[in-house]
Design a protein around this motif. Structure first.
Motif, PDB file in Angstrom:
ATOM      1  N   THR A  27      15.830 -32.795  39.518  1.00 59.20           N
ATOM      2  CA  THR A  27      14.788 -32.925  40.535  1.00 59.20           C
ATOM      3  C   THR A  27      15.335 -32.488  41.898  1.00 59.20           C
ATOM      4  OG1 THR A  27      13.175 -34.435  41.529  1.00 59.20           O
ATOM      5  CG2 THR A  27      15.346 -35.341  41.052  1.00 59.20           C
ATOM      6  N   THR A  98       3.701 -44.771  45.483  1.00 63.74           N
ATOM      7  CA  THR A  98       5.136 -44.529  45.246  1.00 63.74           C
ATOM      8  C   THR A  98       5.947 -44.618  46.539  1.00 63.74           C
ATOM      9  OG1 THR A  98       4.904 -42.124  45.544  1.00 63.74           O
ATOM     10  CG2 THR A  98       4.650 -43.000  43.307  1.00 63.74           C
ATOM     11  N   LEU A 216       7.285 -40.037  46.310  1.00 66.68           N
ATOM     12  CA  LEU A 216       7.244 -39.025  45.247  1.00 66.68           C
ATOM     13  C   LEU A 216       6.147 -38.035  45.593  1.00 66.68           C
ATOM     14  CD1 LEU A 216       8.038 -38.009  42.368  1.00 66.68           C
ATOM     15  CD2 LEU A 216       6.315 -39.598  41.468  1.00 66.68           C
ATOM     16  N   ALA A 221       5.393 -35.183  40.161  1.00 61.87           N
ATOM     17  CA  ALA A 221       4.689 -36.254  39.433  1.00 61.87           C
ATOM     18  C   ALA A 221       4.978 -36.243  37.935  1.00 61.87           C
ATOM     19  CB  ALA A 221       3.188 -36.150  39.686  1.00 61.87           C
ATOM     20  N   ARG A 227      10.880 -39.288  38.949  1.00 58.55           N
ATOM     21  CA  ARG A 227      10.487 -40.705  38.873  1.00 58.55           C
ATOM     22  C   ARG A 227      11.710 -41.593  38.647  1.00 58.55           C
ATOM     23  NH1 ARG A 227       5.182 -42.005  38.708  1.00 58.55           N
ATOM     24  NH2 ARG A 227       3.670 -40.298  38.518  1.00 58.55           N
ATOM     25  N   LEU A 230      13.608 -42.082  41.958  1.00 54.94           N
ATOM     26  CA  LEU A 230      12.935 -43.029  42.846  1.00 54.94           C
ATOM     27  C   LEU A 230      13.195 -44.474  42.381  1.00 54.94           C
ATOM     28  CD1 LEU A 230      11.177 -42.296  45.300  1.00 54.94           C
ATOM     29  CD2 LEU A 230       9.179 -42.861  43.939  1.00 54.94           C
ATOM     30  N   LYS A 231      13.162 -44.677  41.075  1.00 54.04           N
ATOM     31  CA  LYS A 231      13.437 -46.010  40.521  1.00 54.04           C
ATOM     32  C   LYS A 231      14.894 -46.406  40.778  1.00 54.04           C
ATOM     33  CE  LYS A 231      13.266 -48.621  36.180  1.00 54.04           C
ATOM     34  NZ  LYS A 231      12.989 -48.527  34.714  1.00 54.04           N
TER      35      LYS A 231
END
Length: 250
Positions: A27, A98, A216, A221, A227, A230-231
């Motif tokens: 990413t 998000t 995000l 997406a 994702r 971000l987590k």
């Protein structure tokens, strides 16, 4: 162990490796310049924990906002403020729900010269220097916080002719660390491991909170790596890194 069983184990191992490789993804992340060093450490820990990779690009938050608005292919945005992620969300460029605060930054006044910066920032009033560096207050939240601090102390007008402006907090630190300016407003994270010199950690009451938010983007997406990053940014491992660089983290 029979030959047939060995062949079976070998095929299973190949299948497992292939599946793992297929699930690993990458990413692209736009990262505010003040967060450069912690982001590098977090990305390394993220890769080790998940197998995914994060490609980091560093710069001023204002410039990133403009680039994202014009279609730059970033998938995540780690801004130095909350204002721009909110705009991105309102403009439909971010994935709803998000956005969150990943760090609260601290501003510091720093000089490589010992004893030039005192523990109360009185040097700003005495004016025993020729140049003071700040980041561009239009595009960099730490530059805006520097202006707010000088305004709160009543020295903004007097110091204005001495201000040299960097395009980002990274350049403001460069001006200061190389002596192009005798002192400068920088992010605490930039000098947390710097020995020597003199510094004043600016009280948070002298400027608006530097609430740094992540979001995000729609372009990321469908990317599991975006994702997952971000987590991971909310994980204990990431929070330990964030706090070690002088940020507050929730």
């Amino acid at each position: 162990m029979t030959l047939r069983y060995r062949l079976y184990l070998g095929l299973m191992l190949l299948f497992t490796c292939a599946a793992s490789s297929a699930f690993a993804a990458e990413t692209s992340v736009a990262v505010a310049a003040n967060f450069t060093e912690p982001a590098k450490e977090i990305a390394a820990a993220f890769a080790k924990a998940t197998g995914h990779k994060a490609q980091l690009v560093f710069g001023p938050s204002g410039a990133f906002y403009t680039q994202i608005s014009h279609g730059a292919p970033f998938e995540l945005f780690l801004s130095a403020d909350a204002e721009r992620p909110v705009k991105i969300e309102q403009e439909g460029l971010g994935v709803p729900a998000t956005r969150f605060t990943y760090a609260v930054g601290r501003l510091a006044l720093f000089s490589t010269t010992p004893r030039l910066v005192d523990k109360a920032g009185a040097v700003l009033r005495t004016g025993r220097f020729e140049k003071i560096a700040i980041a561009d207050p239009v595009s960099a939240p730490y530059g805006l916080a520097a202006l707010e601090t000088m305004r709160a102390l009543g020295v903004e007008a007097r110091l204005k002719p001495r201000i040299v402006t960097g395009t980002s907090i990274a350049q403001a630190y460069q001006f200061t660390s190389t002596g192009a300016a005798e002192l400068g407003f920088v992010a605490l994270s930039q000098i947390i491991d710097v020995k020597g010199g003199s510094r004043w950690i600016v009280p948070a009451s002298l400027h608006k909170p530097i609430e740094q938010q992540a979001i995000l983007l729609k372009t990321g997406a469908a990317n599991p790596a975006a994702r997952a990053f971000l987590k991971f940014l909310k994980s204990d491992a990431a929070l330990r890194i964030i706090r070690r660089y002088g940020y507050a983290a929730r």
